[in-house]
Design a protein around this motif. Structure first.
Motif, PDB file in Angstrom:
ATOM      1  N   ALA A   1      19.098  -2.931   9.051  1.00 61.47           N
ATOM      2  CA  ALA A   1      18.117  -3.961   9.400  1.00 61.47           C
ATOM      3  C   ALA A   1      18.075  -4.183  10.908  1.00 61.47           C
ATOM      4  O   ALA A   1      17.001  -4.376  11.496  1.00 61.47           O
ATOM      5  CB  ALA A   1      18.436  -5.261   8.672  1.00 61.47           C
ATOM      6  N   ALA A   2      19.241  -4.152  11.537  1.00 59.97           N
ATOM      7  CA  ALA A   2      19.291  -4.302  12.991  1.00 59.97           C
ATOM      8  C   ALA A   2      18.600  -3.129  13.677  1.00 59.97           C
ATOM      9  O   ALA A   2      17.867  -3.314  14.662  1.00 59.97           O
ATOM     10  CB  ALA A   2      20.742  -4.416  13.454  1.00 59.97           C
ATOM     11  N   LEU A   3      18.794  -1.932  13.169  1.00 60.06           N
ATOM     12  CA  LEU A   3      18.124  -0.761  13.735  1.00 60.06           C
ATOM     13  C   LEU A   3      16.607  -0.874  13.568  1.00 60.06           C
ATOM     14  O   LEU A   3      15.845  -0.482  14.457  1.00 60.06           O
ATOM     15  CB  LEU A   3      18.636   0.515  13.067  1.00 60.06           C
ATOM     16  N   ASP A   4      16.158  -1.418  12.427  1.00 61.82           N
ATOM     17  CA  ASP A   4      14.723  -1.646  12.233  1.00 61.82           C
ATOM     18  C   ASP A   4      14.162  -2.558  13.323  1.00 61.82           C
ATOM     19  O   ASP A   4      13.063  -2.342  13.834  1.00 61.82           O
ATOM     20  CB  ASP A   4      14.462  -2.276  10.857  1.00 61.82           C
ATOM     21  N   ARG A   5      14.919  -3.577  13.673  1.00 58.49           N
ATOM     22  CA  ARG A   5      14.448  -4.534  14.677  1.00 58.49           C
ATOM     23  C   ARG A   5      14.508  -3.969  16.084  1.00 58.49           C
ATOM     24  O   ARG A   5      13.641  -4.265  16.917  1.00 58.49           O
ATOM     25  CB  ARG A   5      15.271  -5.826  14.615  1.00 58.49           C
ATOM     26  N   LEU A   6      15.507  -3.137  16.368  1.00 60.30           N
ATOM     27  CA  LEU A   6      15.787  -2.739  17.742  1.00 60.30           C
ATOM     28  C   LEU A   6      15.212  -1.386  18.142  1.00 60.30           C
ATOM     29  O   LEU A   6      15.067  -1.112  19.327  1.00 60.30           O
ATOM     30  CB  LEU A   6      17.311  -2.718  17.964  1.00 60.30           C
ATOM     31  N   THR A   7      14.891  -0.522  17.172  1.00 58.75           N
ATOM     32  CA  THR A   7      14.379   0.801  17.520  1.00 58.75           C
ATOM     33  C   THR A   7      13.035   0.666  18.236  1.00 58.75           C
ATOM     34  O   THR A   7      12.102   0.056  17.708  1.00 58.75           O
ATOM     35  CB  THR A   7      14.212   1.665  16.261  1.00 58.75           C
ATOM     36  N   PRO A   8      12.903   1.225  19.438  1.00 58.41           N
ATOM     37  CA  PRO A   8      11.681   1.026  20.239  1.00 58.41           C
ATOM     38  C   PRO A   8      10.551   1.971  19.845  1.00 58.41           C
ATOM     39  O   PRO A   8      10.162   2.848  20.611  1.00 58.41           O
ATOM     40  CB  PRO A   8      12.173   1.313  21.658  1.00 58.41           C
ATOM     41  N   VAL A   9      10.018   1.785  18.645  1.00 55.93           N
ATOM     42  CA  VAL A   9       8.870   2.581  18.207  1.00 55.93           C
ATOM     43  C   VAL A   9       7.661   1.660  18.090  1.00 55.93           C
ATOM     44  O   VAL A   9       7.785   0.464  17.817  1.00 55.93           O
ATOM     45  CB  VAL A   9       9.136   3.279  16.854  1.00 55.93           C
ATOM     46  N   GLN A  10       6.491   2.227  18.331  1.00 55.09           N
ATOM     47  CA  GLN A  10       5.264   1.441  18.260  1.00 55.09           C
ATOM     48  C   GLN A  10       5.032   0.926  16.848  1.00 55.09           C
ATOM     49  O   GLN A  10       5.219   1.647  15.878  1.00 55.09           O
ATOM     50  CB  GLN A  10       4.079   2.295  18.703  1.00 55.09           C
ATOM     51  N   ARG A  11       4.619  -0.326  16.735  1.00 49.09           N
ATOM     52  CA  ARG A  11       4.293  -0.895  15.430  1.00 49.09           C
ATOM     53  C   ARG A  11       2.930  -0.367  15.014  1.00 49.09           C
ATOM     54  O   ARG A  11       1.912  -0.766  15.577  1.00 49.09           O
ATOM     55  CB  ARG A  11       4.274  -2.423  15.508  1.00 49.09           C
ATOM     56  N   ALA A  12       2.905   0.550  14.067  1.00 47.09           N
ATOM     57  CA  ALA A  12       1.659   1.187  13.636  1.00 47.09           C
ATOM     58  C   ALA A  12       1.547   1.095  12.119  1.00 47.09           C
ATOM     59  O   ALA A  12       2.493   1.424  11.400  1.00 47.09           O
ATOM     60  CB  ALA A  12       1.619   2.652  14.072  1.00 47.09           C
ATOM     61  N   TRP A  13       0.396   0.659  11.636  1.00 40.85           N
ATOM     62  CA  TRP A  13       0.148   0.613  10.194  1.00 40.85           C
ATOM     63  C   TRP A  13       0.122   2.038   9.664  1.00 40.85           C
ATOM     64  O   TRP A  13      -0.672   2.868  10.101  1.00 40.85           O
ATOM     65  CB  TRP A  13      -1.187  -0.075   9.912  1.00 40.85           C
ATOM     66  N   GLY A  14       0.983   2.326   8.711  1.00 41.61           N
ATOM     67  CA  GLY A  14       0.996   3.632   8.056  1.00 41.61           C
ATOM     68  C   GLY A  14       0.510   3.476   6.632  1.00 41.61           C
ATOM     69  O   GLY A  14       1.174   2.822   5.818  1.00 41.61           O
ATOM     70  N   GLY A  15      -0.630   4.052   6.328  1.00 40.92           N
ATOM     71  CA  GLY A  15      -1.277   3.795   5.048  1.00 40.92           C
ATOM     72  C   GLY A  15      -0.478   4.192   3.834  1.00 40.92           C
ATOM     73  O   GLY A  15      -0.728   3.695   2.727  1.00 40.92           O
ATOM     74  N   SER A  16       0.516   5.068   4.008  1.00 45.42           N
ATOM     75  CA  SER A  16       1.309   5.504   2.863  1.00 45.42           C
ATOM     76  C   SER A  16       2.464   4.570   2.559  1.00 45.42           C
ATOM     77  O   SER A  16       3.171   4.759   1.567  1.00 45.42           O
ATOM     78  CB  SER A  16       1.857   6.910   3.124  1.00 45.42           C
TER      79      SER A  16
ATOM     80  N   PHE B   1       0.826  -1.202   0.000  1.00 44.91           N
ATOM     81  CA  PHE B   1       0.000   0.000   0.000  1.00 44.91           C
ATOM     82  C   PHE B   1       0.861   1.252   0.000  1.00 44.91           C
ATOM     83  O   PHE B   1       1.798   1.387   0.790  1.00 44.91           O
ATOM     84  CB  PHE B   1      -0.903   0.014   1.237  1.00 44.91           C
ATOM     85  N   LEU B   2       0.517   2.169  -0.905  1.00 45.75           N
ATOM     86  CA  LEU B   2       1.146   3.483  -0.988  1.00 45.75           C
ATOM     87  C   LEU B   2       0.068   4.538  -1.074  1.00 45.75           C
ATOM     88  O   LEU B   2      -1.018   4.290  -1.603  1.00 45.75           O
ATOM     89  CB  LEU B   2       1.986   3.615  -2.260  1.00 45.75           C
ATOM     90  N   ASP B   3       0.376   5.737  -0.602  1.00 45.04           N
ATOM     91  CA  ASP B   3      -0.415   6.900  -0.982  1.00 45.04           C
ATOM     92  C   ASP B   3       0.197   7.471  -2.251  1.00 45.04           C
ATOM     93  O   ASP B   3       1.410   7.391  -2.460  1.00 45.04           O
ATOM     94  CB  ASP B   3      -0.406   7.952   0.123  1.00 45.04           C
ATOM     95  N   GLY B   4      -0.634   8.071  -3.071  1.00 46.76           N
ATOM     96  CA  GLY B   4      -0.166   8.601  -4.344  1.00 46.76           C
ATOM     97  C   GLY B   4       0.606   9.894  -4.234  1.00 46.76           C
ATOM     98  O   GLY B   4       0.846  10.554  -5.254  1.00 46.76           O
ATOM     99  N   ASP B   5       1.036  10.246  -3.021  1.00 49.33           N
ATOM    100  CA  ASP B   5       1.848  11.446  -2.828  1.00 49.33           C
ATOM    101  C   ASP B   5       3.219  11.103  -2.255  1.00 49.33           C
ATOM    102  O   ASP B   5       3.854  11.942  -1.630  1.00 49.33           O
ATOM    103  CB  ASP B   5       1.126  12.454  -1.920  1.00 49.33           C
ATOM    104  N   VAL B   6       3.666   9.855  -2.467  1.00 51.78           N
ATOM    105  CA  VAL B   6       4.996   9.484  -1.990  1.00 51.78           C
ATOM    106  C   VAL B   6       5.834   8.941  -3.140  1.00 51.78           C
ATOM    107  O   VAL B   6       5.312   8.474  -4.152  1.00 51.78           O
ATOM    108  CB  VAL B   6       4.939   8.438  -0.847  1.00 51.78           C
ATOM    109  N   LEU B   7       7.136   9.007  -2.948  1.00 47.80           N
ATOM    110  CA  LEU B   7       8.113   8.493  -3.912  1.00 47.80           C
ATOM    111  C   LEU B   7       8.849   7.336  -3.263  1.00 47.80           C
ATOM    112  O   LEU B   7       9.247   7.425  -2.090  1.00 47.80           O
ATOM    113  CB  LEU B   7       9.117   9.579  -4.295  1.00 47.80           C
ATOM    114  N   ILE B   8       9.047   6.249  -4.009  1.00 48.88           N
ATOM    115  CA  ILE B   8       9.680   5.058  -3.439  1.00 48.88           C
ATOM    116  C   ILE B   8      11.016   4.771  -4.122  1.00 48.88           C
ATOM    117  O   ILE B   8      11.184   4.960  -5.321  1.00 48.88           O
ATOM    118  CB  ILE B   8       8.751   3.835  -3.530  1.00 48.88           C
TER     119      ILE B   8
END
Length: 273
Positions: free
Chosen positions: A168-183, A88-95
């Motif tokens: 990848a390790a930072l992705d696993r270890l960073t203590p941020v809430q797992r939240a679905w981001g629609g973009s 899922f992407l919003d049409g206002d982002v670049l990948i």
């Protein structure tokens, strides 16, 4: 495994065209692309009609403009998709060119994934061109810094300054809430069907996060690719923002966490009347 990229949009043809230009440069292309259109006019239809990729089916999923009904058009795209895995992407982002590859790399039936945003202001967004996307310059630290987008250390990390194993390790270890981001998110279609998709009664303001809560309640846990799957967000106006709706949505998200709610009553499958 068939994959489909679902791109939501509403009356922002310039941003959609730039978004699709970045989609076209993927190292691994999805099998299909669905433009989930919340009632845009003919300018958006022209952008979709002009876009084509060899071997990739492109479809325009549209409904009449009845105000902000993004969740409803996303549910229609999910319901009519023939793919097993949906991004899922919003049409206002670049990948970045490896965006699809990254989401596929961490895809699991019992997981949903969400990435992050690097936000551009209005002036920087206006400076973006297809040539900058084609060259990859718009994703570079130098360009983003010069255009005021690297405002914090966390944002700088989203530019992937270290080798992939470190990020990848930072992705696993960073203590941020797992939240679905629609973009910037992905899940197996079966998982989305299991919870009846998005709640169509929810308007703008956290309506995407509510889906992530219900997926988690259903045993499908979230994972972030905050640093390896960031996207660049183009600035735009939001005339549909209503603080009262945002507050009500926050209450509903808290209640979904408390109650363990998994099924959306007003979702893909409608209640019997």
């Amino acid at each position: 495994m068939r994959t489909e990229l679902i791109v939501s949009t509403y009356n922002n043809p310039r941003s959609l065209g730039l978004c699709l230009a970045s989609v076209a440069r993927q190292g691994i292309l999805p099998d299909g692309i669905a433009i989930a259109d919340d009632g845009s006019g003919p300018e958006t239809a022209a952008v979709v009609e002009a876009f084509a990729l060899p071997g990739v089916a492109v479809r325009h999923v549209w409904h009449e403009d009845r105000g902000f009904e993004k969740n409803a058009i996303l549910n229609r795209a999910i319901a009519t998709s023939e793919a097993e895995f949906l991004l899922f992407l919003d049409g206002d982002v670049l990948i970045r060119p490896d965006f699809v590859a990254r989401h596929l790399e961490i895809a699991r039936p019992d997981r949903w994934s969400s990435g992050s945003l690097i936000r551009l202001d209005a002036a920087a967004s206006a400076a973006v061109t297809e040539d900058l996307i084609a060259s990859g310059e718009v994703f570079s630290r130098d360009w983003l810094r010069a255009h005021g987008a690297l405002d914090r250390f966390g944002t700088w990390l989203k530019t992937r300054p270290f080798p992939k194993p470190v990020m990848a390790a930072l992705d696993r270890l960073t203590p941020v809430q797992r939240a679905w981001g629609g973009s910037n998110a992905s899940a197996f279609r079966a998982a989305l069907v299991k919870v009846n998709g998005f709640d169509e009664s929810m308007k703008y303001g956290g309506e995407d996060k509510e889906l992530g809560v219900r997926l988690t309640n259903a045993g499908i846990r979230g994972q972030h690719s905050r640093y390896l799957a960031s996207v660049v967000h183009l600035d735009h106006s939001r005339g549909y923002v209503d603080p009262e709706i945002i507050r009500a949505n926050k209450d509903r998200i808290r209640e979904a966490r408390r109650s363990g709610l998994a099924w959306a009553v007003d979702g893909i499958v409608k209640p019997a009347v």
